[in-house]
Design a protein around this motif. Structure first.
Motif, PDB file in Angstrom:
ATOM      1  N   ARG A  52     -10.523 -19.115  14.558  1.00 12.91           N
ATOM      2  CA  ARG A  52     -11.732 -19.619  15.141  1.00 12.91           C
ATOM      3  C   ARG A  52     -12.874 -18.512  15.402  1.00 12.91           C
ATOM      4  N   GLU A  53     -12.382 -17.275  15.457  1.00 16.40           N
ATOM      5  CA  GLU A  53     -13.413 -16.267  15.496  1.00 16.40           C
ATOM      6  C   GLU A  53     -12.839 -15.122  14.948  1.00 16.40           C
ATOM      7  N   ILE A  54     -14.022 -14.357  14.545  1.00 16.24           N
ATOM      8  CA  ILE A  54     -13.783 -13.139  13.536  1.00 16.24           C
ATOM      9  C   ILE A  54     -14.052 -11.890  14.342  1.00 16.24           C
ATOM     10  N   LYS A  55     -13.468 -11.078  14.440  1.00 14.31           N
ATOM     11  CA  LYS A  55     -13.765  -9.633  15.117  1.00 14.31           C
ATOM     12  C   LYS A  55     -13.170  -8.534  14.446  1.00 14.31           C
ATOM     13  N   THR A  56     -13.652  -7.432  14.705  1.00 13.26           N
ATOM     14  CA  THR A  56     -13.219  -6.127  13.945  1.00 13.26           C
ATOM     15  C   THR A  56     -12.263  -5.331  15.047  1.00 13.26           C
ATOM     16  N   PHE A  57     -11.075  -5.064  15.064  1.00 18.23           N
ATOM     17  CA  PHE A  57     -10.246  -4.426  15.982  1.00 18.23           C
ATOM     18  C   PHE A  57     -10.408  -2.901  15.392  1.00 18.23           C
ATOM     19  N   GLY A  58      -9.790  -2.096  16.346  1.00 20.23           N
ATOM     20  CA  GLY A  58      -9.968  -0.541  16.186  1.00 20.23           C
ATOM     21  C   GLY A  58      -8.638   0.167  15.401  1.00 20.23           C
ATOM     22  N   GLY A  59      -8.231  -0.743  14.446  1.00 17.56           N
ATOM     23  CA  GLY A  59      -7.035   0.017  13.632  1.00 17.56           C
ATOM     24  C   GLY A  59      -7.830   0.902  12.797  1.00 17.56           C
ATOM     25  N   THR A  60      -6.987   2.005  12.492  1.00 14.22           N
ATOM     26  CA  THR A  60      -7.554   2.924  11.302  1.00 14.22           C
ATOM     27  C   THR A  60      -6.687   3.258  10.268  1.00 14.22           C
ATOM     28  N   PRO A  61      -6.911   4.086   9.339  1.00 16.10           N
ATOM     29  CA  PRO A  61      -6.204   4.316   8.149  1.00 16.10           C
ATOM     30  C   PRO A  61      -4.639   4.987   8.455  1.00 16.10           C
ATOM     31  N   THR A  62      -4.602   5.407   9.793  1.00 17.76           N
ATOM     32  CA  THR A  62      -3.418   6.233  10.403  1.00 17.76           C
ATOM     33  C   THR A  62      -2.806   5.562  11.521  1.00 17.76           C
ATOM     34  N   LYS A  63      -3.316   4.380  12.097  1.00 17.03           N
ATOM     35  CA  LYS A  63      -2.668   3.551  13.291  1.00 17.03           C
ATOM     36  C   LYS A  63      -3.267   2.005  13.446  1.00 17.03           C
ATOM     37  N   LYS A  64      -2.386   1.452  14.088  1.00 17.99           N
ATOM     38  CA  LYS A  64      -2.448  -0.015  14.277  1.00 17.99           C
ATOM     39  C   LYS A  64      -3.601  -0.078  15.543  1.00 17.99           C
ATOM     40  N   CYS A  65      -4.298  -1.198  15.650  1.00 14.18           N
ATOM     41  CA  CYS A  65      -4.876  -1.254  16.816  1.00 14.18           C
ATOM     42  C   CYS A  65      -4.275  -1.900  17.845  1.00 14.18           C
ATOM     43  N   GLY A  66      -4.668  -2.053  19.071  1.00 14.95           N
ATOM     44  CA  GLY A  66      -3.693  -2.753  20.187  1.00 14.95           C
ATOM     45  C   GLY A  66      -3.407  -4.178  20.342  1.00 14.95           C
ATOM     46  N   LYS A  67      -4.448  -4.874  19.442  1.00 16.18           N
ATOM     47  CA  LYS A  67      -4.259  -6.408  19.399  1.00 16.18           C
ATOM     48  C   LYS A  67      -3.587  -6.758  18.011  1.00 16.18           C
ATOM     49  N   PHE A  68      -2.843  -5.902  17.567  1.00 16.75           N
ATOM     50  CA  PHE A  68      -1.954  -6.336  16.302  1.00 16.75           C
ATOM     51  C   PHE A  68      -1.127  -7.492  16.568  1.00 16.75           C
ATOM     52  N   LEU A  69      -0.940  -8.576  15.654  1.00 17.51           N
ATOM     53  CA  LEU A  69       0.154  -9.473  15.815  1.00 17.51           C
ATOM     54  C   LEU A  69       0.827  -9.429  14.580  1.00 17.51           C
ATOM     55  N   GLN A  70       2.278  -9.488  14.882  1.00 17.95           N
ATOM     56  CA  GLN A  70       3.158  -9.222  13.531  1.00 17.95           C
ATOM     57  C   GLN A  70       3.102 -10.639  12.849  1.00 17.95           C
ATOM     58  N   LYS A  71       3.221 -10.738  11.502  1.00 21.82           N
ATOM     59  CA  LYS A  71       3.213 -12.089  10.676  1.00 21.82           C
ATOM     60  C   LYS A  71       4.265 -12.681  10.949  1.00 21.82           C
TER      61      LYS A  71
END
Length: 52
Positions: A33-52
């Motif tokens: 419904r909306e697109i954002k850019t969360f803070g994941g990096t090439p070495t870590k996940k962001c705090g908003k990660f959702l497992q598939k």
């Protein structure tokens, strides 16, 4: 801290977990419904990660 709704997609293509994250999947298939850019990096996940 408020929780981000599950229908917010993420367009962060440098995140280490982008292939495992539901947010990136719904961004790619255009069901978010909306697109954002969360803070994941090439070495870590962001705090908003959702497992598939």
């Amino acid at each position: 801290m408020a929780q981000v709704p599950n229908d917010i997609g993420c367009d962060n293509q440098e995140c280490i977990a982008k292939d495992e994250c539901k947010r990136n999947e719904i961004y790619k298939d255009k069901t978010a419904r909306e697109i954002k850019t969360f803070g994941g990096t090439p070495t870590k996940k962001c705090g908003k990660f959702l497992q598939k």
